[in-house]
Design an enzyme around this catalytic site. Structure first.
Site, PDB file in Angstrom:
ATOM      1  N   ARG A   1      -5.294   9.638 -17.275  1.00  0.00           N
ATOM      2  CA  ARG A   1      -5.879  10.485 -16.158  1.00  0.00           C
ATOM      3  C   ARG A   1      -7.525  10.654 -16.155  1.00  0.00           C
ATOM      4  O   ARG A   1      -8.030  10.862 -15.226  1.00  0.00           O
ATOM      5  CB  ARG A   1      -5.185  12.026 -16.363  1.00  0.00           C
ATOM      6  CG  ARG A   1      -5.793  12.919 -15.535  1.00  0.00           C
ATOM      7  CD  ARG A   1      -5.101  14.217 -15.618  1.00  0.00           C
ATOM      8  NE  ARG A   1      -5.149  14.761 -17.149  1.00  0.00           N
ATOM      9  CZ  ARG A   1      -5.928  15.371 -17.543  1.00  0.00           C
ATOM     10  NH1 ARG A   1      -7.190  15.482 -17.068  1.00  0.00           N
ATOM     11  NH2 ARG A   1      -5.656  15.675 -18.717  1.00  0.00           N
TER      12      ARG A   1
ATOM     13  N   LYS B   1     -11.833   4.940   4.123  1.00  0.00           N
ATOM     14  CA  LYS B   1     -12.378   4.404   5.398  1.00  0.00           C
ATOM     15  C   LYS B   1     -12.950   2.997   4.976  1.00  0.00           C
ATOM     16  O   LYS B   1     -12.502   1.944   4.697  1.00  0.00           O
ATOM     17  CB  LYS B   1     -12.967   5.213   5.899  1.00  0.00           C
ATOM     18  CG  LYS B   1     -12.592   6.455   6.777  1.00  0.00           C
ATOM     19  CD  LYS B   1     -11.430   7.092   6.548  1.00  0.00           C
ATOM     20  CE  LYS B   1     -11.253   8.192   7.503  1.00  0.00           C
ATOM     21  NZ  LYS B   1      -9.942   9.159   6.805  1.00  0.00           N
TER      22      LYS B   1
END
Length: 394
Positions: free
Chosen positions: A61, A211
């Site tokens: 993590r 994006k």
């Protein structure tokens, strides 16, 4: 000058950086791309190693060689001191906000901000005792008039989501820093290839890497890059919130990064051509694109940015819903879908009147947000031209 001297010079051009940053082929047996590390548990060789926690990777993590490669690349591109990765662009916005606020704080968010980010402030942060005021994106240095003794941060988004207002980031940052107020900037539209908010005075730069960094509409990811002053708080937020991206998504962002410069060049060139074509159409009231010379934000864009991406808006003249549907439903190259930044062209209608609170949105007709993809611009214009023919017939 020797070849060795040339090789030792730092990489300064962004188009070169995106190709080389975040990869060390000869640490990976010569393979040019870093491998995908999938894992949670990391083993320690000795008791001393587990107590000291000095080895570079301690738990999946926290970091893997894959995530570290992308973090390092984005940090360098943004000119920052730290980058943390999140599982989405909205996760980047919310993580960045939570890194700095405490109960009882007041924050300022541009009225043109990404709507899901507004919802996070209005719902989650409000429940945690943080008050939000939305401000006119054109406020500039006058933002100082909105500061309160408990104002903690300002969130700018330039150009604004959907409506594309440019903001004077240096003026806002100067006013905020005079009061020891943090400045966070959403840099998704420009990417660090066209704008570096930290160089303009912001403390944090946020990207929905979904994006342009990923660039292929196939992965969700967010990045938060901070300067040295913000690094400790961002690192604490990353650890405390347990934020981490997926291994595959991180790899896809690294892959997308390699072609970011050439894709943005094409997006920009085609978007400017389509925007100019739309601006000349009799059905169009105005085009919202800072790269156009007659755009209200053009001077700020020209001063602070080195390019424009493929996303812009257009406001139509009054037209019926039936005619608008005829225009949109028959398009063959423009898909109707949320998100943007991929290789494909997109269009969606938008109306910000329901959530704007500090400014009033006005337009004679419906508004459309376009993302111009990598298709031949002549084909895109032909598709739109046929759409306007259907609109008039309806």
């Amino acid at each position: 000058m020797t070849d060795k001297d040339d090789r030792s010079k730092p990489i300064t051009r962004p188009e070169t950086k995106v190709v080389h940053l975040g990869r060390e082929p000869f640490e990976q047996h010569g393979f040019v791309n870093p491998p995908v590390y999938r894992g949670s548990t990391v083993l320690y060789k000795t008791l001393d190693a587990i107590k000291s926690r000095t080895q570079p990777y301690t738990y999946g993590r926290r970091a893997t060689p894959t995530t570290r490669a992308l973090e390092d690349a984005i940090t360098e591109l943004e000119g920052g001191a730290i980058t943390i990765l999140t599982s989405s662009g909205l996760g980047a916005v919310s993580t960045a906000l939570l890194a700095f606020v405490s109960a009882g704080d007041h924050i300022l968010i541009t009225d043109s901000a990404y709507q899901p980010g507004r919802a996070f402030a209005d719902r989650m942060l409000k429940r945690l005792g943080v008050e939000t005021t939305y401000y006119d994106p054109h406020v500039g240095a006058d933002i100082a008039k909105l500061f309160r003794p408990n104002t903690r941060l300002v969130l700018v988004e330039s150009p604004g989501s959907q409506t594309f207002e440019m903001q004077d980031i240096p003026a806002i940052a100067a006013a905020a820093h005079a009061r020891d107020i943090w400045v966070l900037a959403d840099n998704t539209w420009a990417t660090p290839l066209f704008c570096i908010p930290l160089a303009l005075g912001a403390d944090v730069s946020i990207q929905a890497a979904t994006k342009y960094t990923v660039g292929h509409a196939d992965a969700m990811l967010g990045t938060v890059t901070g300067n040295a002053r913000a690094a400790r708080l961002l690192d604490h937020a990353k650890e405390g919130l347990g934020t981490c991206p997926g291994s595959e998504e991180t790899y896809l962002a690294l892959r997308g990064l390699r072609t970011l410069d050439v894709r943005l060049e094409r997006h920009q060139k085609s978007a400017l051509t389509v925007a100019e074509w739309l601006a000349a159409r009799p059905e169009v009231d105005r085009v919202l694109y800072p790269a156009l010379p007659d755009d209200p934000g053009h001077a700020l864009w020209k001063r602070d940015y080195t390019g424009a991406s493929g996303l812009f808006g257009a406001v139509l003249k009054p037209v019926s819903e039936t005619a608008l549907a005829a225009f949109l439903d028959g398009l063959t190259l423009f898909g109707m879908g949320y998100s943007w930044g991929g290789y494909e062209s997109l269009v969606i209608p938008f109306d910000p009147t329901s959530y704007r609170t500090a400014t009033t949105w006005t337009g004679p007709g419906p508004a459309l947000r376009f993302h111009i993809g990598l298709e031949a611009v002549e084909d895109l214009i032909r598709d739109l031209d046929a759409g306007f023919a259907r609109l008039k017939s309806a």
